[in-house]
Design an enzyme around this catalytic site. Structure first.
Site, PDB file in Angstrom:
ATOM      1  N   CYS A  73      34.447 -29.880  29.592  1.00  0.00           N
ATOM      2  CA  CYS A  73      33.693 -31.062  29.968  1.00  0.00           C
ATOM      3  C   CYS A  73      34.063 -31.510  31.383  1.00  0.00           C
ATOM      4  O   CYS A  73      35.230 -31.528  31.753  1.00  0.00           O
ATOM      5  CB  CYS A  73      33.896 -32.248  29.029  1.00  0.00           C
ATOM      6  SG  CYS A  73      33.336 -31.925  27.367  1.00  0.00           S
ATOM      7  N   ARG A 116      33.348 -26.188  33.834  1.00  0.00           N
ATOM      8  CA  ARG A 116      34.136 -26.831  32.767  1.00  0.00           C
ATOM      9  C   ARG A 116      33.361 -26.951  31.452  1.00  0.00           C
ATOM     10  O   ARG A 116      33.918 -27.365  30.433  1.00  0.00           O
ATOM     11  CB  ARG A 116      34.572 -28.236  33.217  1.00  0.00           C
ATOM     12  CG  ARG A 116      35.397 -28.250  34.482  1.00  0.00           C
ATOM     13  CD  ARG A 116      35.808 -29.658  34.815  1.00  0.00           C
ATOM     14  NE  ARG A 116      36.694 -30.180  33.798  1.00  0.00           N
ATOM     15  CZ  ARG A 116      38.002 -30.032  33.782  1.00  0.00           C
ATOM     16  NH1 ARG A 116      38.594 -29.357  34.743  1.00  0.00           N
ATOM     17  NH2 ARG A 116      38.732 -30.548  32.823  1.00  0.00           N
ATOM     18  N   GLU A 132      34.260 -10.879  27.659  1.00  0.00           N
ATOM     19  CA  GLU A 132      33.944 -12.257  28.051  1.00  0.00           C
ATOM     20  C   GLU A 132      32.606 -12.346  28.781  1.00  0.00           C
ATOM     21  O   GLU A 132      31.823 -13.260  28.526  1.00  0.00           O
ATOM     22  CB  GLU A 132      35.081 -12.756  28.957  1.00  0.00           C
ATOM     23  CG  GLU A 132      35.008 -14.192  29.377  1.00  0.00           C
ATOM     24  CD  GLU A 132      36.177 -14.590  30.262  1.00  0.00           C
ATOM     25  OE1 GLU A 132      36.812 -13.708  30.877  1.00  0.00           O
ATOM     26  OE2 GLU A 132      36.449 -15.799  30.351  1.00  0.00           O
ATOM     27  N   TRP A 179      31.061 -29.378  27.113  1.00  0.00           N
ATOM     28  CA  TRP A 179      31.434 -28.226  26.294  1.00  0.00           C
ATOM     29  C   TRP A 179      31.690 -28.814  24.909  1.00  0.00           C
ATOM     30  O   TRP A 179      32.649 -29.549  24.710  1.00  0.00           O
ATOM     31  CB  TRP A 179      32.696 -27.556  26.843  1.00  0.00           C
ATOM     32  CG  TRP A 179      33.048 -26.283  26.147  1.00  0.00           C
ATOM     33  CD1 TRP A 179      32.574 -25.040  26.436  1.00  0.00           C
ATOM     34  CD2 TRP A 179      33.969 -26.117  25.055  1.00  0.00           C
ATOM     35  NE1 TRP A 179      33.134 -24.117  25.587  1.00  0.00           N
ATOM     36  CE2 TRP A 179      33.984 -24.737  24.728  1.00  0.00           C
ATOM     37  CE3 TRP A 179      34.762 -26.989  24.311  1.00  0.00           C
ATOM     38  CZ2 TRP A 179      34.767 -24.217  23.703  1.00  0.00           C
ATOM     39  CZ3 TRP A 179      35.539 -26.474  23.292  1.00  0.00           C
ATOM     40  CH2 TRP A 179      35.544 -25.098  22.998  1.00  0.00           C
ATOM     41  N   GLU A 189      43.739  -7.097  29.749  1.00  0.00           N
ATOM     42  CA  GLU A 189      42.944  -7.929  30.658  1.00  0.00           C
ATOM     43  C   GLU A 189      41.586  -7.290  30.932  1.00  0.00           C
ATOM     44  O   GLU A 189      40.557  -7.976  30.983  1.00  0.00           O
ATOM     45  CB  GLU A 189      43.741  -8.165  31.951  1.00  0.00           C
ATOM     46  CG  GLU A 189      43.014  -8.899  33.064  1.00  0.00           C
ATOM     47  CD  GLU A 189      42.509 -10.278  32.671  1.00  0.00           C
ATOM     48  OE1 GLU A 189      42.875 -10.798  31.613  1.00  0.00           O
ATOM     49  OE2 GLU A 189      41.688 -10.826  33.429  1.00  0.00           O
ATOM     50  N   HIS A 207      47.760   5.032  16.048  1.00  0.00           N
ATOM     51  CA  HIS A 207      48.235   4.308  14.859  1.00  0.00           C
ATOM     52  C   HIS A 207      47.124   3.489  14.207  1.00  0.00           C
ATOM     53  O   HIS A 207      47.413   2.551  13.472  1.00  0.00           O
ATOM     54  CB  HIS A 207      49.414   3.401  15.232  1.00  0.00           C
ATOM     55  CG  HIS A 207      50.622   4.169  15.667  1.00  0.00           C
ATOM     56  ND1 HIS A 207      51.368   4.929  14.799  1.00  0.00           N
ATOM     57  CD2 HIS A 207      51.189   4.318  16.892  1.00  0.00           C
ATOM     58  CE1 HIS A 207      52.369   5.508  15.469  1.00  0.00           C
ATOM     59  NE2 HIS A 207      52.271   5.151  16.739  1.00  0.00           N
ATOM     60  N   LYS A 218      35.906 -23.066  31.650  1.00  0.00           N
ATOM     61  CA  LYS A 218      37.009 -22.638  32.507  1.00  0.00           C
ATOM     62  C   LYS A 218      38.341 -23.236  32.083  1.00  0.00           C
ATOM     63  O   LYS A 218      39.350 -22.566  32.045  1.00  0.00           O
ATOM     64  CB  LYS A 218      36.686 -23.065  33.946  1.00  0.00           C
ATOM     65  CG  LYS A 218      37.721 -22.676  34.968  1.00  0.00           C
ATOM     66  CD  LYS A 218      37.494 -21.271  35.415  1.00  0.00           C
ATOM     67  CE  LYS A 218      38.541 -20.763  36.369  1.00  0.00           C
ATOM     68  NZ  LYS A 218      38.633 -19.292  36.277  1.00  0.00           N
ATOM     69  N   LYS A 229      38.147  -9.291  30.042  1.00  0.00           N
ATOM     70  CA  LYS A 229      37.116  -9.562  31.058  1.00  0.00           C
ATOM     71  C   LYS A 229      35.789  -8.959  30.613  1.00  0.00           C
ATOM     72  O   LYS A 229      34.739  -9.581  30.727  1.00  0.00           O
ATOM     73  CB  LYS A 229      37.574  -8.948  32.385  1.00  0.00           C
ATOM     74  CG  LYS A 229      37.156  -9.666  33.590  1.00  0.00           C
ATOM     75  CD  LYS A 229      38.135 -10.729  34.041  1.00  0.00           C
ATOM     76  CE  LYS A 229      38.530 -11.696  32.971  1.00  0.00           C
ATOM     77  NZ  LYS A 229      39.584 -12.599  33.327  1.00  0.00           N
ATOM     78  N   ASN A 263      36.058 -36.838  28.308  1.00  0.00           N
ATOM     79  CA  ASN A 263      36.548 -35.475  28.126  1.00  0.00           C
ATOM     80  C   ASN A 263      37.819 -35.577  27.300  1.00  0.00           C
ATOM     81  O   ASN A 263      38.703 -36.357  27.626  1.00  0.00           O
ATOM     82  CB  ASN A 263      36.842 -34.860  29.511  1.00  0.00           C
ATOM     83  CG  ASN A 263      37.562 -33.533  29.410  1.00  0.00           C
ATOM     84  OD1 ASN A 263      37.457 -32.836  28.415  1.00  0.00           O
ATOM     85  ND2 ASN A 263      38.294 -33.177  30.451  1.00  0.00           N
ATOM     86  N   GLY A 264      37.879 -34.815  26.205  1.00  0.00           N
ATOM     87  CA  GLY A 264      39.064 -34.877  25.334  1.00  0.00           C
ATOM     88  C   GLY A 264      38.617 -34.985  23.897  1.00  0.00           C
ATOM     89  O   GLY A 264      37.460 -34.698  23.572  1.00  0.00           O
TER      90      GLY A 264
END
Ligand code: M6R
Length: 604
Positions: free
Chosen positions: A2, A27, A486, A74, A479, A502, A599, A483, A100-101
């Site tokens: 947010c 955000r 995502e 968000w 990573e 395995h 983000k 990426k 926001n929160g």
């Protein structure tokens, strides 16, 4: 998670708020809204979708005024609908609030307010705030007192900005979610993050938990929750507005990938004493880390992969080190004592999981250090010490340049801790330092010559994408997969190359390309693991230097310049960033704003 923006000044607030929201979209981007004092009352426009939808919808003749607030969301409580978009208001539109929160006691407050006759129109936790303010106004309190009383009733985390119809004032409060104040002559801004108003001012006050501010055309009043004046001095941020823009690139992610030669040079600058072959880390005098017996690194997502990389280099330097996912750390942290250094690795410095882990480490008595990109961030203020990675603003939700800078920072730190503990520069520095200095130009070479676009096209119709690596290649494999999934939404997994046999080998088919990362250590074993996948029909793409023996067996290769083993993974990762980018581009994905993500993740 947010984005909030608020504006008080002489000119019309609307365009400033819309631009601020666009700058904050990283955000959250599932709905957006704006409220403005237009002289006769509060005018509101909000809707689901990205800020562009809002921009197209606003009636510029109605949303006219100098004081306003905006929000890009968000979702946490309630899906992304018009009704759940912020700002939230009371029924009569006398109070408008952006938040926001998470308000943890919202269910009790909502039930109580409903019993008092206040009607709710959304499913959000936030909506209790405007009704609470209205309740206190109805009880006879003035605006500021009503705002303070409402804030005092809230449990949970919040950055809140509110306005009351007819008042040319913004009220704001912060607890657990970021909020900054921008100051420029007679113009004032409130925002979740600096890029929101960077084109207007670089003079910023970073609010602390418990701060309440009242902003009007005469200035900003800083107080604590009880209303006692407090002193907060503006700091000058050294990010320039161009850095926070897309420039000529199609996406922030691509721009940020291409910025890596510069951002890495900034991370290294002044931190290497080449003649004495020593690492100089700002305020850390020689010997600062002499007593460090063990290191724990806490982080999430991409930063966790950088932390794994850092832990590995620390262990190579003979230091007991472990990387722990921050969200797991609070459940079962490894024991700490006063010889333990806990390093929080976080680009934003605001990730709730990482901050909670940092809190726990502090409570247990550990010495703490934040490795972050954001000056004034909560992590930077909470930790005993901070090292800034100096990557400049990163807007793309997919972290790229900050990973590289975190890795460099952590490898420098590993060398430095080792040096302090032994009293001598490590012998490793002989090869590492010159190679580190060459890393920005090695990345430039990759960016100029990469075949990642061609490889992306060749394997575009695959069923899944696997990434393997050993040692420092392992966090890079993780990573690479993060990426890829995502931003492409395709199935991608990273494995330690030795683990393939395995279990994951069962997934391997001719439609599952395996990207194998070679970093110069035990490469022959990784090669065998890649060959085992190839035997089962999977195409193998080696990420390695030219002439490496992997190029003889692999179906393709993505080339990286030869370098020190501590840095090879960093270079391989740049090729994998480009691979993800081009694959997502082929699929026409919204690369900078992948679905469901944001983000800065300020909820647990
Ligand atoms: O701001 P932080 O570094 O603490 O963020 C941690 C993760 O949320 C972040 O790295 C996330 O995994 C990235 N978007 C991945 O590209």
């Amino acid at each position: 998670m947010c984005g909030i923006i608020g504006h008080v000044g002489n000119g019309n607030a609307l365009e400033t708020l819309l631009t601020g929201l666009e700058n904050l979209e990283y955000r959250g981007y599932d709905s957006a809204g704006i409220a403005i004092q237009n002289g006769s009352g509060i005018e509101l426009e909000k809707r689901s979708g990205e800020v562009t939808e809002l921009k197209n919808a606003v009636d510029r003749s109605v949303l006219e005024g100098c004081v306003g607030i905006g929000h890009t969301r968000w979702s946490t409580h309630g899906p992304p609908t018009d009704a759940n978009a912020h700002p939230h208001t009371d029924e009569a539109l006398d109070v408008a609030v952006v938040h926001n929160g998470i308000i943890e006691n919202y269910a009790e407050l909502r039930a109580w307010l409903k019993s008092e006759g206040y009607a709710f129109t959304s499913e959000t936790d936030t909506e209790v705030i405007p009704h609470l303010i209205q309740y206190y106004l109805d009880s006879g309190l003035e605006g500021e007192a009503a705002f303070r009383s409402a804030i005092a009733d809230l449990e949970g985390s919040y950055a809140v900005t509110a306005m009351i119809a007819g008042e040319q004032v913004l009220y704001a409060a912060r607890k657990g979610s970021p909020l900054v104040v921008g100051v420029e002559d007679e113009e004032f801004f409130l925002a979740s993050d600096v890029p929101a108003f960077l084109e207007y001012t670089d003079s910023v006050v970073f609010l602390e938990d418990g701060d309440v501010v009242v902003v009007d055309e005469s200035g900003v009043e800083f107080t604590d929750l009880e209303g006692n004046p407090i002193s907060r001095e503006p700091e000058t941020v050294d990010w320039d507005p161009e850095q926070a823009g897309k420039g000529t690139y199609d996406h922030f992610m691509l721009k940020e990938i291409y910025e890596q030669p510069t951002s890495l040079s900034q991370a290294i600058e002044g931190r290497i004493d080449g003649s004495n072959k020593r690492i100089c880390l700002e305020s850390f005098d020689p010997g600062t880390f002499t007593d460090v017996e063990s290191v724990q690194l806490i982080a999430c997502g991409t930063s966790y992969h950088a932390a794994l990389y850092g832990a590995f280099t620390l262990r190579q330097a003979g230091i007991q080190a472990t990387a722990v996912l921050a969200n797991e750390y609070s459940v079962a942290a490894p024991p700490v004592d006063d010889d333990t250094l806990v390093i929080a690795v976080t680009q934003s410095g605001e990730t709730a999981d990482t901050l909670n882990a940092l809190r726990k480490a502090t409570a247990e008595g550990a010495r703490t250090l934040a490795v972050t990109n954001v000056v004034g961030s909560t992590a930077a203020r909470m930790a005993d010490d901070t090292l800034f990675i100096r990557a400049g603003p990163e807007i793309g939700v997919a972290a790229t340049k900050t990973f590289s800078s975190q890795v460099v920072m952590l490898t420098l730190l590993a060398q430095r801790i080792s040096e302090d503990r032994s009293g001598d520069p490590t012998t490793d520095l002989e090869s590492y330092l010159p190679e580190l200095a060459r890393t920005p130009s090695a990345i430039e070479t990759i960016l100029e010559r990469s075949d990642a676009g061609t490889i992306a096209e060749r394997y575009a119709d695959s069923h899944a994408y696997f990434f393997i690596g050993r040692g420092l290649g392992y966090p890079v494999a993780l990573e690479g997969a993060l990426k890829f999934k995502e931003i492409t939404y395709e199935h991608a997994e990273g494995f330690a190359s030795g683990e393939l046999k395995h279990g994951p080998l069962a997934l391997v088919t001719p439609k599952t390309p395996v990207f194998a990362v070679f970093v110069g250590e035990e490469d022959e074993k990784t090669l065998k693991n890649a060959a085992e996948a190839q035997t089962r029909g999977a195409p193998v793409i080696a990420v390695c230097p030219a002439g490496h023996e992997a190029t003889e067996i692999a179906d393709e290769h993505l080339e990286i310049p030869d370098t020190d083993p501590d840095l090879a993974g960093l270079l391989a990762n740049v090729q994998l960033q480009l691979l993800s980018y081009h694959s997502a581009e082929l699929l026409d994905r919204p690369i900078d704003k992948p679905r469901n993500l944001a983000k800065s993740v300020t909820v647990e």
